[in-house]
Design a protein around this motif. Structure first.
Motif, mmCIF file in Angstrom:
data_model
loop_
_atom_site.group_PDB
_atom_site.id
_atom_site.type_symbol
_atom_site.label_atom_id
_atom_site.label_comp_id
_atom_site.label_asym_id
_atom_site.label_seq_id
_atom_site.Cartn_x
_atom_site.Cartn_y
_atom_site.Cartn_z
ATOM 1 N N GLN A 86 0.830 -1.200 0.000
ATOM 2 C CA GLN A 86 0.000 0.000 0.000
ATOM 3 C C GLN A 86 0.865 1.251 0.000
ATOM 4 O O GLN A 86 1.965 1.254 0.541
ATOM 5 C CB GLN A 86 -0.859 0.039 1.265
ATOM 6 N N ALA A 111 -2.811 4.809 2.566
ATOM 7 C CA ALA A 111 -3.092 4.148 3.827
ATOM 8 C C ALA A 111 -3.420 5.182 4.903
ATOM 9 O O ALA A 111 -4.378 5.045 5.666
ATOM 10 C CB ALA A 111 -1.899 3.296 4.254
ATOM 11 N N ASN A 168 -6.760 6.650 4.359
ATOM 12 C CA ASN A 168 -7.765 5.656 4.692
ATOM 13 C C ASN A 168 -8.040 5.624 6.193
ATOM 14 O O ASN A 168 -9.188 5.640 6.642
ATOM 15 C CB ASN A 168 -7.256 4.288 4.223
ATOM 16 N N ILE A 169 -6.944 5.624 6.954
ATOM 17 C CA ILE A 169 -7.093 5.577 8.418
ATOM 18 C C ILE A 169 -7.787 6.832 8.926
ATOM 19 O O ILE A 169 -8.697 6.775 9.759
ATOM 20 C CB ILE A 169 -5.714 5.416 9.090
#
Lengths: 117, 153
Positions: free
Chosen positions: A67, A72, A75-76
């Motif tokens: 990723q 990432a 996304n978090i």
């Protein structure tokens, strides 16, 4: 007259226990959300120590997919935002149902005192 | 807090109810504490495994495919680990950095365990207090009954 009151009483107590159940359910989902929130926060903290060069993988099913750091991280952050909103939503719901429960409790007490009289 | 109510003033039935609640709370907290300790020992396992790999000169190892099936493998690169940082994300890290991650988690769990232990101590004290009061009330009731039966005789 008293049978009227009695049916009223039964109706209120039914509503009361229904509300109690749904509040309990809400509280369970609230604590589940809290667990997710804490876990995501830990991951987010970890991401702050990483940079573009870190090799990040995401476990999807039983496969580790490489990723991008940016992806990432975004996304978090999105997930944390989502969970925060969910928590707020559940909390306002809990508050509303609690006030409603208080209302019904008062009504119940009223009817009961009438029944006793 | 409910602690402000004088426990002596409560009827025995309510005290028993209260004791039941505290009992289940204590059970819940004890379970959580155990879960924390298991998690901690798992993390410690990770750290000691890293140390083992880094310290041994051996290249050969057995790779578990399932819990009962292994194939022989070889370590090609040392000092490179994939660390689970939670929610399905894994990051490549050196031995030192990996241990930092686990150490941090262990410390966090330590803090939480400490909090849980404090709560447990408090709850146990409360429980003991209730038991004392209950016992005294039972004794009082028995005395009263004795007196009454003595009066009617």
């Amino acid at each position: 007259m008293s049978s009227d009151l009695k049916s009223q009483f039964e109706q209120y107590s039914l509503e009361f226990s229904k509300l109690q159940n749904s509040i309990n359910e809400l509280i369970t989902s609230r604590s589940k959300l809290e667990t997710q929130y804490q876990e995501n926060k830990i991951v987010n903290e970890e991401f702050e120590t990483l940079n573009e060069d870190s090799k990040i993988y995401k476990l999807i099913g039983s496969i580790l997919l490489p990723q991008d750091y940016q992806d990432a991280n975004m996304n978090i952050n999105k997930r944390i935002e989502f969970i925060e909103n969910e928590i707020n939503r559940v909390e306002t719901k809990i508050k509303n149902e609690e006030t409603e429960m208080e209302n019904i409790r008062n009504k119940l007490l009223e009817v009961r005192s009438k029944l006793g009289a | 807090m409910s602690n402000k109510i004088d426990l002596n003033s409560l009827p025995p039935q309510q005290l028993i109810e209260f004791r039941k609640n505290i009992d289940s709370e204590i059970q819940h907290f004890t379970q959580s504490l155990q879960a924390l300790q298991t998690a901690q020992s798992k993390l410690k396992d990770c750290i000691s495994t890293i140390d083992n790999v880094e310290n041994s000169k051996q290249e050969n190892l057995l790779v578990p495919l399932t819990s009962s099936l292994y194939i022989p493998g070889k370590i090609l690169k040392r000092n490179e680990y994939l660390v689970d940082i939670g929610t399905g994300y894994y990051v490549e890290k050196s031995a030192k950095d990996s241990k930092v991650v686990y150490d941090k988690k262990i410390k966090k769990l330590d803090v939480d365990s400490k909090k849980l232990k404090d709560i447990l101590i408090q709850k146990n004290e409360l429980l003991n207090g209730i038991n004392l009061i209950l016992r005294r009330k039972v004794l009082e009731m028995e005395k009263e009954q004795e007196q009454q039966s003595g009066d009617t005789k």
